[in-house]
Enzyme design. Structure first.
Site, PDB file in Angstrom:
ATOM      1  N   LYS A  93       6.302   7.756   6.328  1.00  0.00           N
ATOM      2  CA  LYS A  93       6.649   8.787   5.047  1.00  0.00           C
ATOM      3  C   LYS A  93       7.670   8.220   4.332  1.00  0.00           C
ATOM      4  CE  LYS A  93       7.986  13.493   4.661  1.00  0.00           C
ATOM      5  NZ  LYS A  93       9.327  13.775   4.276  1.00  0.00           N
TER       6      LYS A  93
ATOM      7  N   SER B  71      13.921  12.670   8.144  1.00  0.00           N
ATOM      8  CA  SER B  71      12.568  13.140   7.607  1.00  0.00           C
ATOM      9  C   SER B  71      12.306  14.169   6.660  1.00  0.00           C
ATOM     10  CB  SER B  71      11.691  13.077   9.071  1.00  0.00           C
ATOM     11  OG  SER B  71      11.816  14.492   9.583  1.00  0.00           O
ATOM     12  N   GLY B  72      13.100  15.159   6.936  1.00  0.00           N
ATOM     13  CA  GLY B  72      12.819  16.402   6.228  1.00  0.00           C
ATOM     14  C   GLY B  72      12.812  17.675   7.044  1.00  0.00           C
TER      15      GLY B  72
ATOM     16  N   GLU C  53       1.032  -1.263  -0.044  1.00  0.00           N
ATOM     17  CA  GLU C  53      -0.104  -0.112   0.101  1.00  0.00           C
ATOM     18  C   GLU C  53       0.789   1.294  -0.045  1.00  0.00           C
ATOM     19  OE1 GLU C  53      -2.376   0.735   3.566  1.00  0.00           O
ATOM     20  OE2 GLU C  53      -3.279   2.639   2.741  1.00  0.00           O
TER      21      GLU C  53
ATOM     22  N   ASP D  71      10.279   5.915  14.624  1.00  0.00           N
ATOM     23  CA  ASP D  71      10.279   7.281  14.225  1.00  0.00           C
ATOM     24  C   ASP D  71      10.984   8.172  15.515  1.00  0.00           C
ATOM     25  OD1 ASP D  71       7.497   9.563  13.041  1.00  0.00           O
ATOM     26  OD2 ASP D  71       9.478  10.050  13.659  1.00  0.00           O
TER      27      ASP D  71
ATOM     28  N   CYS E  94      17.243  25.225  23.430  1.00  0.00           N
ATOM     29  CA  CYS E  94      17.563  26.102  22.282  1.00  0.00           C
ATOM     30  C   CYS E  94      16.550  26.043  21.467  1.00  0.00           C
ATOM     31  CB  CYS E  94      18.819  25.223  21.667  1.00  0.00           C
ATOM     32  SG  CYS E  94      18.655  23.649  21.261  1.00  0.00           S
TER      33      CYS E  94
ATOM     34  N   CYS F 107      17.963  22.933  15.616  1.00  0.00           N
ATOM     35  CA  CYS F 107      19.409  23.652  15.269  1.00  0.00           C
ATOM     36  C   CYS F 107      20.706  22.603  15.406  1.00  0.00           C
ATOM     37  CB  CYS F 107      19.536  24.934  16.181  1.00  0.00           C
ATOM     38  SG  CYS F 107      19.890  24.365  18.106  1.00  0.00           S
TER      39      CYS F 107
ATOM     40  N   HIS G 274      13.765   8.688  10.704  1.00  0.00           N
ATOM     41  CA  HIS G 274      13.080   7.420  10.519  1.00  0.00           C
ATOM     42  C   HIS G 274      14.177   6.237  10.617  1.00  0.00           C
ATOM     43  CE1 HIS G 274       9.563   9.773   8.715  1.00  0.00           C
ATOM     44  NE2 HIS G 274       9.858  10.052  10.147  1.00  0.00           N
TER      45      HIS G 274
ATOM     46  N   ASP H 215      11.173  11.629  17.025  1.00  0.00           N
ATOM     47  CA  ASP H 215      10.768  13.191  16.471  1.00  0.00           C
ATOM     48  C   ASP H 215      11.210  13.932  17.553  1.00  0.00           C
ATOM     49  OD1 ASP H 215       9.298  15.445  16.205  1.00  0.00           O
ATOM     50  OD2 ASP H 215       7.575  14.390  15.694  1.00  0.00           O
TER      51      ASP H 215
ATOM     52  N   ARG I 236      12.264  17.558  11.408  1.00  0.00           N
ATOM     53  CA  ARG I 236      12.656  17.531  12.523  1.00  0.00           C
ATOM     54  C   ARG I 236      12.783  16.210  13.320  1.00  0.00           C
ATOM     55  NH1 ARG I 236       6.541  18.896  14.257  1.00  0.00           N
ATOM     56  NH2 ARG I 236       6.011  16.848  14.592  1.00  0.00           N
TER      57      ARG I 236
END
Lengths: 411, 511
Positions: free
Chosen positions: A302, A162-163, A46, A111, A123, A130, A168, A113, A165
């Site tokens: 993702k 992940s692009g 899928e 994942d 920070c 950062c 994965h 995060d 923050r």
């Protein structure tokens, strides 16, 4: 390296370019087909797409690489998720008798995060990251990669940025893909040390004996703790009560040592809180993973090489050999690589392309042009690394196919 | 299995062989003939045992001392308990060890037939059988445990002495069972991690390259997982052969009934219909309602409204204590009208659902009042709801306040809160009963709100009619019917065994 100004408004224009000339379809198919060892593995997988205007479609499936390409070029998805391999083709799930359409296999995924660490980083917060707090991801990858390989025996791990923050992990071993829900949840629990909601102050509790897994994880954490927590996060600055004692000692590492010594002295022979320093280090640095993501066989995650609509960055695989120098802000954005495509070709590039053209004479010129295309952009090194990852897996597929043909006595 | 009406003949020799072992994996189905009576009795008794296990699992920590003691008592009462030593001396009364084991064997397989059909049934059956197995396995002597492993081909690899030496520190630091000495003495097994998930999940074992290293004494967990897996596969297979079994008309009604039976009073048969007047409900709610219903009633009176979850839980409870359909309609109507609902809207929207509860609409299922288990485990309340079990679903602070308002003594409140902390919700409610009725010991094991009501009425000395019809849920002969009955006596719970044997079909007419 400039990421070339990215504006999400430009997506409708550059996504078609990305999918037509840059997305590494043949590597992608090579991955998800897993060597063709199991029948219909790719066909029953899928995919879900998020299209323009937040339209979300599930149960997409494709019969060939070609069909996948055509469909993606037609729909130009903003986001791509990969789901499970089902008992039937997902795009025909409505025709299947209810109860028989089931998710059978999927990679074991994790994942991490950054927002889950908000209580221990000063920070940034929420979706911001950062270089100072990125260390948390580095630590997480070190610890989890070691555990999944050494403790669980997995070999084919794909770590992906992940692009925005987080990161994965896709565990692609056959044994991992076949794990049950209970097994996935057990693995995730084994790897979890930080527990508690916003209301919990002390999130890590260690008791004797300290399990070898925790010891190994501490080795990693201890390596990074001084720089990360003491310097970058300025951990000991926060406690005003300690300012007095530390008037004379400005260096954070010394302060930390003083703190530890003082606490040990106060503790004496009491058994209570004997692991407080380890617990503090772990609470600040140990990976925080979402068990629910890893548990479900049918969970959608993702896809590598998909674009992150908010930042424009491509979800690229991370080469662990270069983990220490990985910079999320240097990851190419879709705007950058599309721009790189349009750059006038240099003389060297022209010569090189002539060589490869001769070699690839039999191949379809469109495809060979495409292959050459991504190589001219910053995406190249990531696809190359992905290729190496696939080569590693391919060796095991070959073994499987041989075994199968032996069983069937194909000669 | 062949069935005939005559009792089976079976030589004692083969029986001794077959049932020589105290515990089994139920790998082989029974191969004898048994009578329909035995078929039915065995099945029902095992079901009672499994239901007990389910109840005890909610009220006590599994495998704790009180749990095992209670389970032992119940097993004995149902003639399931057998001593691990095969002792075929004829006891004073009751069946021999062999007979008990035979019953265990046969009853397990019968229940497989009834519980293989849906995912929910399978899950429930497996959970209780696993708990039963764990309880029995723990009861075996160490030597018997070893024999069991070998007999059942659980040949997990033992690691060599060299490996043990190399891994010594790691092993000692990962398992409570292993100290420096025992690593040397005990066998340590290497097992694929997928077979030892509980140990992996809690990090109670050393894990390397996908294998866990387990000391002999922890091997129980492995065995139990193995049992669970085998049973799960077996049930899937059984489900496939079910059509053949269902074609036997003698068995089908019984099997259907087994999988729907709440063994024990289900309070679906309305006794004392109309004996309670609507005016009494307010005072009854303070005196004899369990806390959950008292709470719902109060919020109904205050808000003149209840959401669906509350209407179901409370409405069915009221039906169980004896409200008739007419009374129920009047009750809900008069309350809702005081709020934002006018008479017309009530008749259109809410009256239907009240009639539905009484089995007068739709597919006319006569819904049974919720047991404690159901209230606690399913349909958790969310914002704006007042149903559920207050001991389970209320924040402890709020619960404390409520109990103070209801004038429970401070010591009583703290005892209740302790029980709630330990997740013993039904025991907490029992404690509430004891506090509000001023008795030392509730003298019943609470598992149904309507049971609470009946016991309360008993304790308060009233309701003599109720007293007559109340049965202790543990009697083996009792088989409740699932359907409604205009004449409760005909389907009453006092049974003759003869009645049961003679006309099985008419007996389960309503099922």
């Amino acid at each position: 390296m400039p990421s070339s100004d990215y504006d999400s408004a430009c997506l409708p224009d550059i996504l078609p370019l990305y999918y037509r000339r840059l997305f590494p379809f043949s590597q992608y198919y090579r991955w998800l087909n897993y060597g063709g060892v199991q029948k219909n593995y790719f066909q029953n997988r899928e995919f879900s797409f998020t299209l323009k205007d937040d339209i979300y479609v599930r149960y997409q499936s494709f019969t060939t690489q070609n069909e996948l390409e055509k469909e993606m070029q037609k729909m130009n998805p903003y986001k791509i998720d990969i789901g499970a391999i089902y008992s039937h083709r997902p795009n025909q799930h409505n025709t299947v008798k209810s109860g028989t359409f089931q998710a059978l296999e999927k990679e074991l995924v994790f994942d991490i995060d950054m927002t889950d660490y908000d209580d221990v980083r000063s920070c940034c917060s929420a979706a911001d990251i950062c270089p100072k707090c990125w260390t948390l991801m580095t630590i997480a990858i070190h610890i989890l990669d070691r555990a999944l390989r050494d403790d669980f025996g997995f070999q084919h791990l794909l770590w992906v940025y992940s692009g925005r923050r987080g990161v994965h992990c896709w565990v692609c071993d056959e044994a991992a893909r076949k794990l049950s829900v209970a097994a996935r949840s057990a693995v995730a629990e084994y790897l979890s040390l930080v527990k508690g909601s916003d209301e919990t102050v002390k999130k890590v509790v260690l008791t004797d004996p300290i399990h070898p897994f925790i010891r190994e994880s501490l080795v990693v954490v201890e390596r990074y703790f001084p720089r990360y927590a003491l310097q970058d996060q300025d951990l000991l600055h926060v406690r005003k009560e300690l300012q007095q004692e530390f008037q004379n000692e400005k260096k954070p590492e010394i302060r930390w040592k003083l703190l530890k010594d003082e606490a040990k002295r106060k503790q004496g022979t009491s058994k209570k809180n004997q692991h407080f320093e380890k617990e503090i280090m772990l609470q600040y640095c140990y990976p925080r993973l979402d068990v629910n993501v890893s548990k479900g066989v049918n969970h959608l995650l993702k896809s590598p090489f998909s674009v992150h609509p908010k930042t424009g960055r491509i979800s690229v695989p991370i080469d662990l050999k270069e983990l220490e120098t990985f910079d999320p802000f240097a990851v190419p954005t879709i705007s950058l690589i599309c721009e790189e495509l349009d750059r006038p070709r240099t003389v060297e590039e022209d010569e090189k392309s002539k060589e490869t053209k001769d070699k690839e004479n039999e191949k379809d010129t469109a495809e060979s042009r495409k292959i050459r295309d991504y190589k001219r952009t910053s995406l190249a090194k990531y696809v190359k690394y992905f290729d190496q990852f696939l080569d590693g897996m391919a060796r095991s597929w070959k073994g499987e196919l041989l075994k199968k043909s032996d069983l069937q006595k194909d000669f | 299995m062949q069935f005939s009406s005559r009792r089976k003949k079976f030589t004692t020799n083969s029986q001794a062989e077959l049932y020589g072992e105290p515990l089994q994996f139920y790998g082989q189905p029974p191969l004898e003939n048994i009578s329909l009576t035995e078929f039915e009795t065995f099945a029902v008794e095992r079901l009672k045992l499994l239901k007990t296990i389910e109840n005890l699992g909610v009220s006590y920590v599994k495998m704790s001392e009180s749990y095992t003691k209670k389970l032992g008592t119940e097993s004995k009462a149902l003639n399931f308990l057998y001593r691990p030593e095969a002792d075929d001396r004829k006891p004073q009364n009751g069946p021999t060890e062999q007979e008990k084991r035979r019953k265990d064997h046969i009853s397990h397989f019968i229940l497989r037939l009834a519980y293989c059909q849906t995912e929910d049934l399978r899950r429930w059956f497996i959970q209780q059988e696993v708990d039963l197995f764990r309880y029995r396995f723990n009861d075996l002597h160490p030597k018997q445990k070893l024999e069991f492993l070998h007999r059942n081909n659980l040949q997990y690899d033992r690691i060599t002495v060299e490996e043990k030496k190399a891994l010594n520190d790691k092993l000692v630091n990962s398992s409570y069972a292993l100290s420096g000495i025992t690593v040397v003495e005990q066998d340590v097994y290497k097992v694929p991690f997928q077979d030892a998930l509980d140990l992996v999940r809690t990090r109670k074992v050393y894990l390397k390259a996908g294998y866990v290293y387990i000391p002999h004494q922890d091997i129980v967990t492995i065995v139990i997982n193995d049992f669970r897996t085998r049973l799960s596969k077996a049930l899937a297979l059984t489900a496939r052969s079910l059509p053949a079994v269902h074609s036997d008309e003698r068995l089908q009604p019984l099997l259907n009934h087994l999988s729907h039976a709440y063994v024990g009073q289900d309070y679906s048969i309305q006794k004392n219909v109309g004996k309670i007047s609507l005016e009494q409900i307010d005072s009854l709610s303070g005196k004899s309602f369990p806390l959950c219903m008292r709470q719902i009633h109060q919020s109904l009176r205050e808000n003149h409204h209840l959401r669906h979850g509350g209407r179901m839980q409370y409405g069915l409870f009221l039906k169980g204590i004896g409200l008739s359909l007419e009374q129920a309609l009047q009750f809900w109507r008069s309350e809702f009208i005081k709020g934002k609902v006018d008479a017309d809207k009530f008749d259109k929207a809410y009256a239907y659902s009240v009639r539905h509860m009484f089995g007068k609409e739709g597919k006319r299922t006569d819904y049974t009042p919720y047991s404690c288990m159901k209230v606690i485990l399913s349909n958790a309340p969310s914002q704006g709801d007042h149903h559920g079990c207050p001991f389970r679903h209320s924040d402890p602070e709020l619960l404390k306040q409520k109990l103070q308002v209801y004038k429970v003594s401070p010591s009583g409140i703290s005892q209740i809160l302790e029980l709630v902390k330990g997740m013993h919700y039904q025991l907490a409610c029992q404690k509430y009963f004891e506090q509000t009725h001023n008795v030392e010991d509730a003298s019943f094991s609470l598992n149904h709100p309507n049971q609470y009501f009946i016991e309360s009425q008993k304790a308060l000395g009233g309701g003599k009619e109720i007293k007559r019809e109340t049965e202790a849920p543990q009697k083996p002969q009792e088989i409740p019917t699932g359907g409604p009955s205009a004449a409760p006596e005909a389907a009453a719970n006092t049974q003759d065994e003869a009645e049961m044997t003679e006309d099985l079909d008419s007996f389960f007419q309503d099922a």
